[in-house]
Design a protein around this motif. Sequence first.
Motif, PDB file in Angstrom:
ATOM      1  N   ILE A  31      -9.406  63.036 115.668  1.00 31.62           N
ATOM      2  CA  ILE A  31      -8.849  61.696 116.390  1.00 31.62           C
ATOM      3  C   ILE A  31      -8.804  61.574 117.622  1.00 31.62           C
ATOM      4  CG2 ILE A  31      -7.321  59.832 115.868  1.00 31.62           C
ATOM      5  CD1 ILE A  31      -6.569  61.103 113.415  1.00 31.62           C
ATOM      6  N   VAL A  32      -9.667  60.968 118.261  1.00 32.47           N
ATOM      7  CA  VAL A  32      -9.789  60.801 119.820  1.00 32.47           C
ATOM      8  C   VAL A  32      -9.051  59.556 120.226  1.00 32.47           C
ATOM      9  CG1 VAL A  32     -11.525  60.430 121.903  1.00 32.47           C
ATOM     10  CG2 VAL A  32     -12.048  62.102 119.806  1.00 32.47           C
ATOM     11  N   THR A  33      -8.403  59.621 120.997  1.00 32.84           N
ATOM     12  CA  THR A  33      -7.646  58.503 121.920  1.00 32.84           C
ATOM     13  C   THR A  33      -8.635  57.814 122.815  1.00 32.84           C
ATOM     14  OG1 THR A  33      -5.531  59.423 121.466  1.00 32.84           O
ATOM     15  CG2 THR A  33      -5.675  57.673 123.050  1.00 32.84           C
ATOM     16  N   GLU A  34      -8.761  56.628 122.433  1.00 30.22           N
ATOM     17  CA  GLU A  34      -9.350  55.772 123.787  1.00 30.22           C
ATOM     18  C   GLU A  34      -8.305  55.072 124.264  1.00 30.22           C
ATOM     19  OE1 GLU A  34     -12.553  55.766 124.262  1.00 30.22           O
ATOM     20  OE2 GLU A  34     -13.423  56.924 122.518  1.00 30.22           O
ATOM     21  N   VAL A  35      -7.877  55.559 125.617  1.00 32.60           N
ATOM     22  CA  VAL A  35      -6.575  55.004 126.428  1.00 32.60           C
ATOM     23  C   VAL A  35      -6.717  53.515 126.433  1.00 32.60           C
ATOM     24  CG1 VAL A  35      -5.438  55.260 128.368  1.00 32.60           C
ATOM     25  CG2 VAL A  35      -6.570  57.224 127.365  1.00 32.60           C
TER      26      VAL A  35
END
Length: 229
Positions: free
Chosen positions: A216-220
């Motif tokens: 799970i990658v955070t797209e700021v």
Amino acid sequence: MKNSRILIIEDDRYISNFIEVSLNKDDYDVITASSATDGLFKFTSYNPEIIILDLGLPDRDGLEIIKELREFSNIPIIVVSARGLEKDKIEALDLGASDYVTKPFFMGELMARIRVVERSMSNLGLDNPKIFECGYLTVDYEKRKVQIDGEDVHLTPLEYKLLRLLIDNRGKVLTHNYIIKHVWGYSGESDTKSLRVIMANLRRKIEKDNTSHRFIVTEVGVGYRFTDE
């Protein structure tokens, strides 16, 4: 898998040519349009599989094009725009864009985003798989069971629903509002904090290393994306 037919809707001739030449080198079938009107015409005429869309078009705003296309098509749309503000990205993604790349950009990054979209398109062609496997993560859809390295992991109903939403849209950036609407059933900015808490708990349960997120990658400032790379 054959390379996709890609429609570029971009009024800057230099950028359009740069993308077209780069895609042609990788044997993509490329169609170009320099306006919204021409782009919609070529969409209906050539049946592309992916659209690369600029927002600052001379005749219409690109956001209007996303909204119009989403009324009758689920074609992946990758926005490539000079608009780098967080609100512009969120609006485009909420309207249905698959991804958002800010100008100036590296062609390698755009190619990677295209490959992610192609994998997602390929996955949609599968006959409702009962089990999802990615690295050390396994999700049994029928039994609603999640395992890490073969060991069962207990997820709450909300955590499981969130994980399924991310997996089903893997490779695509999901905004906070989109996730809240589909997990809770309604949209509200006040629930962003609750989403962050649940996301942190989910990551703690499925990620082996919380300092370097595998899935799970955070797209700021925008949302989250599940990656199966």
